[in-house]
Design a protein around this motif. Structure first.
Motif, PDB file in Angstrom:
ATOM      1  N   LEU A 111       6.925 -17.875 -18.389  1.00 17.78           N
ATOM      2  CA  LEU A 111       8.268 -17.348 -18.126  1.00 17.78           C
ATOM      3  C   LEU A 111       8.306 -16.403 -16.927  1.00 17.78           C
ATOM      4  CD1 LEU A 111       9.479 -16.728 -21.787  1.00 17.78           C
ATOM      5  CD2 LEU A 111      10.452 -18.357 -20.155  1.00 17.78           C
ATOM      6  N   THR A 169      11.983 -14.281 -24.143  1.00 18.92           N
ATOM      7  CA  THR A 169      12.549 -13.476 -23.055  1.00 18.92           C
ATOM      8  C   THR A 169      12.884 -12.070 -23.532  1.00 18.92           C
ATOM      9  OG1 THR A 169      14.814 -14.238 -23.526  1.00 18.92           O
ATOM     10  CG2 THR A 169      13.526 -15.499 -21.915  1.00 18.92           C
ATOM     11  N   THR A 208      12.572 -20.169 -15.789  1.00 22.33           N
ATOM     12  CA  THR A 208      13.568 -19.795 -16.791  1.00 22.33           C
ATOM     13  C   THR A 208      13.181 -20.478 -18.104  1.00 22.33           C
ATOM     14  OG1 THR A 208      15.042 -21.692 -16.456  1.00 22.33           O
ATOM     15  CG2 THR A 208      15.316 -19.792 -14.969  1.00 22.33           C
TER      16      THR A 208
END
Length: 291
Positions: A29, A88, A33
């Motif tokens: 990551l 994320t 994305t």
């Protein structure tokens, strides 16, 4: 080798591979994305699978294709994106711990939807493992108060999909070779993954010039070859030789590996989490004792 011993070897190897997958997702990551990562993971994994298993697709009967397609989307396609999105915001070790809900969901869905019986000892074992998982989650939240734990919902959704997939393989694809199941899965999901890749601006100068892009591609290739392609075949074989609950118990050992990787990468780990890991291992033992 006795099948009882062989299934434990499969379980340990899968735990090492999948436990290492979470740190690989985290590293991937850096230059990609989550949607680019998910799509690439499916496509690259599919190429590896097709290299050894494409010719076996001719053995698949027409009625089985429906279940291969459903299995492909629930067991690989959607989770590839859901885990990337979750990481994320949440540490890789914590995501692996949340993934331990798979055995609980497997028992509940196996009983409610697929009519697969589970013993009381199995249920108690899974509950104990779930308690250990809950402690790990709570302590992870204390160590990382700035992380958005709403993203845990993406992991929870993936665990439900995994649980459906395990039961589908056991109920409807028991007689299909493990490599054939994997090849059929990717035959169904590679084109949709490529379509996703087109819509997330992967083929753009901005993406190719992004810092860490080449390193991330390297991590994705490793993740795809081992964490998806090889592990997919091994897992399908494990489901066929053991019970769905035993196969899904790999998600109890994965956090141990993932938390060690996280610790090496600077993520937090406490004594309470270590004790909770012990509960998880006890849960595995109880959940897989039938007598």
């Amino acid at each position: 080798m006795h099948s009882g011993n062989k299934k434990w070897i499969y379980l340990i190897v899968l735990s090492l591979i999948w436990g290492s997958s979470f740190i690989l997702i985290k590293k991937s990551l850096i230059g990609l994305t989550p949607y680019q990562l998910g799509a690439l993971r499916v496509i690259i994994s599919g190429l590896f699978i097709f290299a050894v298993g494409f010719n076996t697709l001719k053995e698949v009967a027409k009625p089985q294709w429906k279940w291969l397609i459903i299995s492909g989307f629930l067991g690989t396609f959607f989770p590839a994106f859901l885990f990337a999105i979750a990481e994320t915001e949440i540490d890789s070790g914590v995501v692996s711990v949340l993934n331990s809900l798979v055995p609980l969901n497997t028992i509940l869905l196996g009983f409610a939807v697929f009519k697969i019986a589970s013993t009381k000892r199995q249920i108690v074992g899974v509950i104990i493992g779930f308690v250990g998982t809950s402690i790990l989650i709570g302590k992870g939240a204390e160590l990382n108060p700035n992380q958005n734990y709403l993203y845990a919902g993406f992991v929870l959704l993936a665990t439900i999909m995994y649980a459906f997939n395990v039961n589908i393989i056991k109920r409807y694809l028991q007689d299909v070779k493990a490599i054939t199941i994997a090849a059929g899965n990717f035959a169904a999901i590679m084109i949709p993954a490529f379509v996703v890749l087109l819509f997330v601006d992967f083929f753009s100068t901005e993406t190719f010039n992004r810092e860490g892009f080449l390193m991330s591609i390297g991590y994705v290739v490793i993740l795809s070859a081992f964490g998806t392609a090889l592990a997919k075949v091994l897992f399908n074989k494990l489901v066929q030789m053991a019970t769905p609950v035993f196969a899904s118990s790999v998600t109890y050992l994965m956090p141990v590996i993932a938390l060690i990787w996280g610790l090496l990468d600077g993520e937090g780990f406490s004594l309470s989490q270590l004790l909770a890991t012990g509960l998880i291992l006890i849960g595995i033992y109880l959940a897989n004792r039938r007598k």
